[in-house]
Design a protein around this motif. Structure first.
Motif, PDB file in Angstrom:
ATOM      1  N   ALA A 262       1.188  -0.999   0.240  1.00  0.00           N
ATOM      2  CA  ALA A 262       0.183  -0.376   0.185  1.00  0.00           C
ATOM      3  C   ALA A 262       0.909   1.190   0.096  1.00  0.00           C
ATOM      4  CB  ALA A 262      -1.388   0.416   1.533  1.00  0.00           C
ATOM      5  N   VAL A 263       0.613   1.921  -0.808  1.00  0.00           N
ATOM      6  CA  VAL A 263       0.737   3.068  -1.309  1.00  0.00           C
ATOM      7  C   VAL A 263       1.311   4.262  -0.113  1.00  0.00           C
ATOM      8  CG1 VAL A 263       2.275   4.766  -2.992  1.00  0.00           C
ATOM      9  CG2 VAL A 263       2.910   2.469  -3.420  1.00  0.00           C
ATOM     10  N   ASN A 264       1.025   4.555   0.236  1.00  0.00           N
ATOM     11  CA  ASN A 264       0.775   6.066   1.062  1.00  0.00           C
ATOM     12  C   ASN A 264       0.085   7.072  -0.334  1.00  0.00           C
ATOM     13  OD1 ASN A 264      -0.429   8.289   2.419  1.00  0.00           O
ATOM     14  ND2 ASN A 264       1.651   8.402   3.610  1.00  0.00           N
ATOM     15  N   PRO A 265      -0.925   7.926  -0.863  1.00  0.00           N
ATOM     16  CA  PRO A 265      -1.349   8.544  -1.562  1.00  0.00           C
ATOM     17  C   PRO A 265      -0.745   9.860  -1.290  1.00  0.00           C
ATOM     18  CG  PRO A 265      -3.236   7.537  -0.628  1.00  0.00           C
ATOM     19  CD  PRO A 265      -1.746   7.440   0.271  1.00  0.00           C
ATOM     20  N   ALA A 266      -0.162  10.287   0.086  1.00  0.00           N
ATOM     21  CA  ALA A 266       0.311  11.158  -0.045  1.00  0.00           C
ATOM     22  C   ALA A 266       1.806  11.750  -0.299  1.00  0.00           C
ATOM     23  CB  ALA A 266       0.278  12.348   1.214  1.00  0.00           C
ATOM     24  N   ILE A 267       2.366  10.405  -1.029  1.00  0.00           N
ATOM     25  CA  ILE A 267       3.699  10.285  -1.927  1.00  0.00           C
ATOM     26  C   ILE A 267       3.686  11.339  -3.335  1.00  0.00           C
ATOM     27  CG2 ILE A 267       5.696   9.096  -2.419  1.00  0.00           C
ATOM     28  CD1 ILE A 267       5.485   6.762  -0.546  1.00  0.00           C
ATOM     29  N   GLU A 268       4.688  12.322  -3.183  1.00  0.00           N
ATOM     30  CA  GLU A 268       4.987  12.965  -4.282  1.00  0.00           C
ATOM     31  C   GLU A 268       5.171  11.804  -5.234  1.00  0.00           C
ATOM     32  OE1 GLU A 268       6.600  16.661  -6.704  1.00  0.00           O
ATOM     33  OE2 GLU A 268       7.324  16.357  -4.428  1.00  0.00           O
ATOM     34  N   ASP A 269       4.021  12.400  -6.751  1.00  0.00           N
ATOM     35  CA  ASP A 269       3.640  11.597  -7.725  1.00  0.00           C
ATOM     36  C   ASP A 269       4.187   9.681  -7.483  1.00  0.00           C
ATOM     37  OD1 ASP A 269       3.492  11.007 -10.391  1.00  0.00           O
ATOM     38  OD2 ASP A 269       5.620  11.241 -11.231  1.00  0.00           O
ATOM     39  N   ALA A 270       2.696   9.617  -6.347  1.00  0.00           N
ATOM     40  CA  ALA A 270       2.568   8.319  -5.922  1.00  0.00           C
ATOM     41  C   ALA A 270       1.646   7.218  -6.815  1.00  0.00           C
ATOM     42  CB  ALA A 270       1.706   8.316  -4.540  1.00  0.00           C
ATOM     43  N   GLN A 271       1.547   8.121  -7.598  1.00  0.00           N
ATOM     44  CA  GLN A 271       0.802   6.389  -9.172  1.00  0.00           C
ATOM     45  C   GLN A 271       1.971   6.403  -9.589  1.00  0.00           C
ATOM     46  OE1 GLN A 271      -2.199   5.191  -9.229  1.00  0.00           O
ATOM     47  NE2 GLN A 271      -1.418   4.008  -9.561  1.00  0.00           N
ATOM     48  N   THR A 272       2.387   7.216 -10.060  1.00  0.00           N
ATOM     49  CA  THR A 272       4.083   6.141 -10.508  1.00  0.00           C
ATOM     50  C   THR A 272       5.131   5.513  -9.667  1.00  0.00           C
ATOM     51  OG1 THR A 272       4.719   8.736 -11.508  1.00  0.00           O
ATOM     52  CG2 THR A 272       6.622   7.158 -11.327  1.00  0.00           C
ATOM     53  N   LEU A 273       5.158   5.851  -8.715  1.00  0.00           N
ATOM     54  CA  LEU A 273       5.654   4.853  -7.228  1.00  0.00           C
ATOM     55  C   LEU A 273       4.888   2.865  -7.771  1.00  0.00           C
ATOM     56  CD1 LEU A 273       7.785   3.807  -5.542  1.00  0.00           C
ATOM     57  CD2 LEU A 273       6.702   4.395  -3.611  1.00  0.00           C
ATOM     58  N   VAL A 274       3.622   3.115  -7.486  1.00  0.00           N
ATOM     59  CA  VAL A 274       2.339   2.226  -8.106  1.00  0.00           C
ATOM     60  C   VAL A 274       2.891   1.585  -8.892  1.00  0.00           C
ATOM     61  CG1 VAL A 274       0.141   1.048  -8.199  1.00  0.00           C
ATOM     62  CG2 VAL A 274       0.568   3.316  -5.568  1.00  0.00           C
ATOM     63  N   SER A 275       3.088   1.972 -10.245  1.00  0.00           N
ATOM     64  CA  SER A 275       3.524   1.849 -11.488  1.00  0.00           C
ATOM     65  C   SER A 275       4.519   0.679 -11.674  1.00  0.00           C
ATOM     66  CB  SER A 275       2.997   2.600 -12.554  1.00  0.00           C
ATOM     67  OG  SER A 275       1.854   3.250 -12.888  1.00  0.00           O
ATOM     68  N   GLY A 276       5.243   1.630 -11.206  1.00  0.00           N
ATOM     69  CA  GLY A 276       6.029   0.552 -11.126  1.00  0.00           C
ATOM     70  C   GLY A 276       6.632  -0.440 -10.163  1.00  0.00           C
ATOM     71  N   ILE A 277       6.121  -0.615  -8.915  1.00  0.00           N
ATOM     72  CA  ILE A 277       5.624  -1.553  -7.848  1.00  0.00           C
ATOM     73  C   ILE A 277       5.055  -3.029  -8.156  1.00  0.00           C
ATOM     74  CG2 ILE A 277       4.369  -2.951  -6.379  1.00  0.00           C
ATOM     75  CD1 ILE A 277       5.474  -0.025  -4.517  1.00  0.00           C
ATOM     76  N   ILE A 278       3.778  -2.698  -9.753  1.00  0.00           N
ATOM     77  CA  ILE A 278       3.418  -3.392 -10.609  1.00  0.00           C
ATOM     78  C   ILE A 278       4.431  -4.137 -11.654  1.00  0.00           C
ATOM     79  CG2 ILE A 278       1.094  -3.803 -12.110  1.00  0.00           C
ATOM     80  CD1 ILE A 278       0.050  -0.953 -10.972  1.00  0.00           C
ATOM     81  N   PHE A 279       5.146  -3.598 -12.042  1.00  0.00           N
ATOM     82  CA  PHE A 279       5.969  -3.878 -13.078  1.00  0.00           C
ATOM     83  C   PHE A 279       6.813  -4.668 -12.856  1.00  0.00           C
ATOM     84  CE2 PHE A 279      10.052  -3.176 -15.521  1.00  0.00           C
ATOM     85  CZ  PHE A 279       9.768  -3.542 -16.789  1.00  0.00           C
ATOM     86  N   THR A 280       7.286  -4.833 -12.005  1.00  0.00           N
ATOM     87  CA  THR A 280       8.842  -5.299 -11.101  1.00  0.00           C
ATOM     88  C   THR A 280       7.490  -6.389 -10.455  1.00  0.00           C
ATOM     89  OG1 THR A 280       8.326  -4.445  -8.713  1.00  0.00           O
ATOM     90  CG2 THR A 280      10.252  -3.751 -10.296  1.00  0.00           C
ATOM     91  N   ASN A 281       6.452  -6.646  -9.553  1.00  0.00           N
ATOM     92  CA  ASN A 281       5.492  -7.612  -9.250  1.00  0.00           C
ATOM     93  C   ASN A 281       5.725  -8.388 -10.810  1.00  0.00           C
ATOM     94  OD1 ASN A 281       3.966  -9.198  -7.275  1.00  0.00           O
ATOM     95  ND2 ASN A 281       2.359  -8.400  -8.710  1.00  0.00           N
ATOM     96  N   ARG A 282       5.540  -8.159 -11.718  1.00  0.00           N
ATOM     97  CA  ARG A 282       5.391  -8.869 -12.963  1.00  0.00           C
ATOM     98  C   ARG A 282       6.110  -9.362 -13.350  1.00  0.00           C
ATOM     99  NH1 ARG A 282       4.000  -5.509 -17.666  1.00  0.00           N
ATOM    100  NH2 ARG A 282       5.615  -5.571 -18.428  1.00  0.00           N
ATOM    101  N   THR A 283       7.807  -8.400 -13.240  1.00  0.00           N
ATOM    102  CA  THR A 283       9.108  -9.124 -14.214  1.00  0.00           C
ATOM    103  C   THR A 283       9.746  -9.341 -12.754  1.00  0.00           C
ATOM    104  OG1 THR A 283       9.995  -6.893 -13.657  1.00  0.00           O
ATOM    105  CG2 THR A 283       9.130  -7.132 -16.038  1.00  0.00           C
ATOM    106  N   LEU A 284       9.699  -9.840 -12.242  1.00  0.00           N
ATOM    107  CA  LEU A 284      10.537 -10.328 -10.845  1.00  0.00           C
ATOM    108  C   LEU A 284       9.863 -11.642 -11.646  1.00  0.00           C
ATOM    109  CD1 LEU A 284      10.456  -8.455  -8.089  1.00  0.00           C
ATOM    110  CD2 LEU A 284      12.185  -9.449  -9.104  1.00  0.00           C
TER     111      LEU A 284
END
Length: 398
Positions: A262-284
């Protein structure tokens, strides 16, 4: 030629393999020799309570619906939308903020979540601080992506955060600090005041270093809280925070391997971090979390094992240790007691306990020698019948 079979780093890891697993395997041999009822195995944190009834009901429903096309097929890499919605409601309740489903990723257990996160944010040489003692696998998770785990001492009286030590340990290479509350192996729960002070330290260092230092809260034991006060909200305390959770202990599902980031929505540009985690979740190679596990937690998201049973076992084991003259910090959560060895080299104490058919894990396996860890997620009879063996073991050190 055999030394060429593995990469040197992995060969080194094998030579220092998990003390927890070694003790678990030693227990199997002792049970063969003396009988299972004469061996008191406190080595492995494997929750022994059956899953709640809601899990059984969910499994029946899944079985009934499994005859449909794609019933257990691929889904979005971040998880079923309905599962993410259920998790968002859980995080909203636990963290005390309005949390959107778009900021949670369903993962292959908390370990899979940690690996996906570290792969997304670490570069070669980055450092991840961790209060010591700590779950030893953290070092491997960081090392998988050429990061370095940096242990930071806690306060010896109660294993609470040493904020001055953390401030001193931060360098320009620091990328994150990982905390585990309730803690494995100590059972400590970090109070809100300490978390807010930690967040301020990280915020100041992030501004100084010119990049975010993440606060990563690993919370698989969140439901195992024996205090009257609730577990503090990480998202309320710290802007640049990520929560990692699982249902291994909450629902007694460690083998199903289901967790989340769970990524804190308060992080600046949090959606980019979420997208990165989705990508690594797949590619690992995880691709997505197990379909059955997702359906289970969606249906049983509000269920819990009977925490009172663990609470009772904690108190029973604490009395036995105290009567035997063993010092320890009474855990506030999780299902471990981190006890002080009567001699500086805790492996001597571990052997004395082994001689009495008691299995525990050396504290050096958690980055802090001079202690041993005992898991009280065992049958009540194991705890009760171990009393005399603990007393006999301690007579060797008087």
């Amino acid at each position: 030629m055999n030394n060429t079979l593995l990469a040197p780093a992995i060969q080194g890891c094998l030579s220092g393999s998990s003390m927890i697993r070694r003790m678990f395997e030693a227990g199997i041999e002792l049970k063969k020799k003396y009988g299972a009822d004469k061996v008191y195995d406190f080595s492995l944190g494997n929750p022994d309570l059956p899953p709640p009834r809601a899990v059984q009901q969910a499994l029946r429903q899944i079985a009934e619906e499994s005859n449909r096309p794609f019933a257990l097929g691929y889904m979005p890499n971040a998880g079923y939308p309905s599962t993410r919605e259920a998790l968002a409601r859980l995080v909203t309740r636990e963290q005390g903020i309005d949390f959107p489903a778009s900021h949670v990723v369903v993962t292959v257990g908390a370990a899979g979540g940690l690996n996906a996160f570290f792969r997304a944010v670490l570069t070669t040489g980055d450092e991840v601080l961790v209060p010591s003692p700590y779950f030893v696998e953290y070092g491997f998770y960081c090392g998988n992506y050429e990061g370095k785990l940096v242990p930071v001492p806690t306060k010896p009286a109660d294993f609470s955060l040493d904020l001055d030590a953390i401030r001193t340990a931060i360098t320009p290479k620091t990328r994150a600090i990982i905390i585990n509350t309730p803690n494995n192996p100590t059972g400590q729960i970090y109070p809100e005041a300490d978390l807010r002070a930690l967040a301020q330290i990280l915020d100041e260092a992030s501004k100084k270093n010119g990049r975010i230092i993440y606060l990563v809260s690993d919370e698989p034991y969140r439901a195992l809280n024996y205090e009257s006060e609730p577990i503090p909200s990480i998202f309320s305390a710290c802007r640049n925070a990520v929560v990692i959770g699982s249902f291994s202990k909450t629902l007694s599902l460690p083998g199903e391997r289901i967790g989340y980031v769970a990524v804190n929505p308060a992080i600046e540009d949090a959606q980019t971090l979420v997208s990165g985690i989705i990508f690594t979740n797949r590619t690992l190679g995880y691709v997505n979390a197990p379909a059955i596990g997702q359906k289970i937690i969606e249906a049983a998201i509000d269920a819990r094992v009977d925490v009172d049973i663990y609470h009772r076992r904690r108190d029973a084991l604490a009395k036995i240790l105290s009567d035997a003259g063993i010092e320890f910090f009474l855990p506030k959560g999780a299902f471990y007691i981190f006890a002080k060895s009567p001699v500086p080299d805790e492996k001597v104490f571990v052997q004395a306990l082994l001689d009495e058919q008691i299995l525990v894990v050396p504290g050096s396996g958690f980055g802090l020698g001079g202690h041993v860890r005992l898991a009280f997620c065992v049958e009540d009879s194991v705890i009760k019948n171990s009393a005399e063996s603990f007393r006999r073991a301690m007579t060797k050190f008087r």
